[in-house]
Design a protein around this motif. Structure first.
Motif, short mmCIF file in Angstrom:
data_model
loop_
_atom_site.label_atom_id
_atom_site.label_comp_id
_atom_site.label_asym_id
_atom_site.label_seq_id
_atom_site.Cartn_x
_atom_site.Cartn_y
_atom_site.Cartn_z
N VAL A 1 -29.94 63.80 74.00
CA VAL A 1 -29.62 64.86 73.03
C VAL A 1 -30.77 65.05 72.03
CG1 VAL A 1 -28.05 65.48 71.13
CG2 VAL A 1 -27.13 64.62 73.29
N SER A 2 -31.36 63.95 71.56
CA SER A 2 -32.46 64.12 70.60
C SER A 2 -33.68 64.74 71.30
CB SER A 2 -32.82 62.80 69.92
OG SER A 2 -33.10 61.80 70.86
N ALA A 3 -33.92 64.34 72.56
CA ALA A 3 -35.04 64.92 73.30
C ALA A 3 -34.81 66.43 73.53
CB ALA A 3 -35.21 64.21 74.65
N LEU A 4 -33.56 66.80 73.82
CA LEU A 4 -33.25 68.23 73.99
C LEU A 4 -33.52 69.00 72.70
CD1 LEU A 4 -29.87 68.23 76.00
CD2 LEU A 4 -32.11 69.05 76.81
N ALA A 5 -33.18 68.40 71.56
CA ALA A 5 -33.43 69.08 70.28
C ALA A 5 -34.92 69.36 70.12
CB ALA A 5 -32.91 68.23 69.12
N LEU A 6 -35.74 68.39 70.53
CA LEU A 6 -37.19 68.58 70.40
C LEU A 6 -37.69 69.65 71.37
CD1 LEU A 6 -39.91 65.82 70.08
CD2 LEU A 6 -40.26 67.81 71.52
N ILE A 7 -37.29 69.57 72.64
CA ILE A 7 -37.85 70.55 73.58
C ILE A 7 -37.27 71.96 73.37
CG2 ILE A 7 -38.54 68.85 75.34
CD1 ILE A 7 -36.22 70.04 77.09
N ASN A 8 -36.07 72.04 72.82
CA ASN A 8 -35.54 73.38 72.50
C ASN A 8 -36.39 74.05 71.43
OD1 ASN A 8 -33.51 73.23 74.35
ND2 ASN A 8 -31.95 72.54 72.90
N ASP A 9 -37.04 73.23 70.62
CA ASP A 9 -37.93 73.77 69.59
C ASP A 9 -39.33 74.02 70.17
OD1 ASP A 9 -38.16 74.21 66.54
OD2 ASP A 9 -39.92 72.99 67.03
N PHE A 10 -39.84 73.07 70.93
CA PHE A 10 -41.23 73.14 71.43
C PHE A 10 -41.37 74.05 72.65
CE2 PHE A 10 -45.01 71.32 73.63
CZ PHE A 10 -45.93 71.47 72.59
N LYS A 11 -40.32 74.10 73.44
CA LYS A 11 -40.26 74.94 74.65
C LYS A 11 -41.44 74.72 75.63
CE LYS A 11 -37.56 78.64 72.44
NZ LYS A 11 -36.90 77.73 71.57
N PRO A 12 -41.62 73.50 76.10
CA PRO A 12 -42.68 73.25 77.08
C PRO A 12 -42.29 73.85 78.44
CG PRO A 12 -41.37 71.27 76.80
CD PRO A 12 -40.82 72.28 75.84
N ASP A 13 -43.28 74.19 79.27
CA ASP A 13 -42.93 74.71 80.60
C ASP A 13 -42.88 73.58 81.63
OD1 ASP A 13 -45.56 74.21 80.77
OD2 ASP A 13 -46.20 76.28 81.15
N TYR A 14 -42.62 72.39 81.15
CA TYR A 14 -42.40 71.21 81.99
C TYR A 14 -41.26 70.40 81.35
CZ TYR A 14 -45.70 69.82 78.35
OH TYR A 14 -46.32 69.66 77.14
N GLY A 15 -40.90 69.30 81.97
CA GLY A 15 -39.79 68.51 81.44
C GLY A 15 -40.16 67.04 81.30
N PHE A 16 -39.14 66.21 81.09
CA PHE A 16 -39.38 64.78 80.89
C PHE A 16 -38.29 63.94 81.54
CE2 PHE A 16 -41.32 67.07 77.44
CZ PHE A 16 -42.58 66.52 77.38
N GLU A 17 -38.72 62.79 82.06
CA GLU A 17 -37.77 61.81 82.59
C GLU A 17 -37.78 60.59 81.68
OE1 GLU A 17 -38.34 63.02 87.27
OE2 GLU A 17 -38.98 61.03 86.59
N ILE A 18 -36.60 60.07 81.40
CA ILE A 18 -36.48 58.96 80.44
C ILE A 18 -35.88 57.73 81.12
CG2 ILE A 18 -35.41 58.20 78.28
CD1 ILE A 18 -35.31 61.13 77.38
N GLU A 19 -36.59 56.61 81.00
CA GLU A 19 -36.04 55.32 81.44
C GLU A 19 -35.75 54.49 80.19
OE1 GLU A 19 -38.89 53.45 84.01
OE2 GLU A 19 -38.95 55.17 85.37
N ILE A 20 -34.57 53.90 80.15
CA ILE A 20 -34.18 53.12 78.96
C ILE A 20 -33.92 51.66 79.37
CG2 ILE A 20 -32.51 52.92 77.06
CD1 ILE A 20 -31.81 55.91 77.60
N TYR A 21 -34.61 50.75 78.74
CA TYR A 21 -34.40 49.32 78.97
C TYR A 21 -33.74 48.79 77.69
CZ TYR A 21 -37.36 50.44 82.82
OH TYR A 21 -37.86 51.04 83.96
N LYS A 22 -32.42 48.71 77.74
CA LYS A 22 -31.63 48.53 76.52
C LYS A 22 -31.45 47.05 76.21
CE LYS A 22 -29.28 51.17 73.67
NZ LYS A 22 -30.44 51.12 72.80
N HIS A 23 -32.15 46.59 75.17
CA HIS A 23 -32.01 45.19 74.75
C HIS A 23 -31.12 45.07 73.52
CE1 HIS A 23 -35.08 44.43 77.64
NE2 HIS A 23 -35.99 45.11 76.98
N ILE A 24 -30.88 46.20 72.85
CA ILE A 24 -30.00 46.17 71.67
C ILE A 24 -28.61 46.59 72.12
CG2 ILE A 24 -29.70 46.90 69.27
CD1 ILE A 24 -32.52 48.16 69.41
N LYS A 25 -27.66 45.69 71.96
CA LYS A 25 -26.31 45.98 72.44
C LYS A 25 -25.70 47.14 71.64
CE LYS A 25 -22.15 43.37 73.64
NZ LYS A 25 -21.06 44.08 73.00
#
Ligand code: HSE
Length: 319
Positions: free
Chosen positions: A75-99
């Protein structure tokens, strides 16, 4: 010029997104600080397909959704790209160490990490305040409100004060060099939304006066490196009396930590983690030993961390 800059930009980045302590006793919803020994790792890659996709979640992945619109990093990434409007996208990998639900900024680390990393990949058009604004959109889906007291320290580093949310204004508060944190994380889940729901809608004027005097004097003490005044100011007469009931042995942990010589001890964020601040690493370790002793006698699993204050916030791990 623009094309040359585009060619030099990285296609992938790996970051460390730190845990944070919000509220810090007297600063409910406005004050926070950044830790440096615990945090998530995230890998963000540019993709030819527009939009944001969560492609991997490892570690504390239980109940974390892959759907972009339901995932705080998404959701936060969407907020950024909705503003920046790049003609490409992003893939996110999350390694969650904080419970999730630990009270040390798990959702904020994800929300702040994705926008920080994407900003790097697109040539840093946004400043730290703008990134905090985007990340607050992600935080809101986890806690039900847009507040920045975990996100700001993750992005700015050190201690931060949220002067206002609208318009967003973050102040960086100087920090004495010998301040060390101890974090006790009892592995029970306290949801931020529930921990907020038990708070009163109105408070006594006399408690309000005590609280804002404490916050003001804490901020002053941080500027002049006055550890005694830090100790006098780390008191929460508004929120802690309600929330401490959610945390087993809270009073005992606090009393022992203060008897050993901690400067302050209170609920980290909305709990269940308990934080203590001490002058010097050795004192912080002694506090950790006392906390361990208390929780070892219960059947509750727990983690304990010692950490200096992370003055830089999110870090790039590779280049
Ligand atoms: N300030 C927030 C609270 C932090 O105490 O509810 C948790 O997200």
């Amino acid at each position: 010029m623009f094309i040359l800059k585009e060619i030099k930009l990285k296609k992938e980045i790996k970051i460390f997104s730190p845990a944070t302590v919000a509220n810090v006793s007297c600063g409910f919803d406005v004050l926070g600080f950044c830790l440096d020994t615990i945090g998530d790792e995230m890998v963000i890659k540019k993709s030819n397909t527009k939009g944001i996709r969560i492609t991997k979640i490892e570690g504390y992945s239980h109940k974390i959704p892959y759907e972009t619109e339901k995932n705080v990093a998404g959701v936060s990434a969407l907020a950024l790209i909705n503003d920046f409007k790049p003609d490409y996208g992003f893939e996110i990998e999350i390694y969650k160490h904080i419970k999730p639900g630990s009270g040390i900024g798990s959702s904020s680390a994800s929300a702040a990490g994705s926008v920080y990393a994407i900003n790097e990949l697109i040539g840093k058009p946004y400043n730290t305040t703008q990134l905090t604004n985007f990340a607050m959109k992600g935080e809101a889906i986890a806690s039900g409100t847009e507040h920045a007291d975990n996100i700001a320290p993750a992005i700015f580093g050190g201690f931060t004060l949220v002067k206002s949310c609208s318009p967003l204004k973050i102040l960086q508060i100087p920090c004495p060099p010998d301040l060390y944190a101890t974090i006790m994380h009892p592995k029970i889940e306290v949801k931020t939304s529930e921990s907020r729901a038990i708070l009163p809608k109105k408070i006594d004027l006399k408690h309000a006066v005590t609280q804002w005097a404490n916050l003001g004097s804490l901020i002053h003490a941080m500027h002049v490196n006055n550890y005694d005044l830090i100790k006098e100011s780390l008191e929460d007469v508004v929120i802690e009396p309600y929330r401490k009931k959610l945390i087993p042995n809270f009073d005992l942990v606090k009393t022992k930590s203060m008897n050993i010589g901690a400067l302050g001890c209170g609920i980290s964020g909305s709990g269940p983690s308990i934080y203590a601040l001490s002058k010097g690493k050795q004192k912080a370790k002694e506090v950790a030993i006392a906390m361990r002793e208390i929780y070892s006698k219960t059947n509750i699993e727990f983690d304990i961390y010692n950490s200096s204050i992370n003055m830089n916030g999110i870090k790039i791990i590779n280049n």
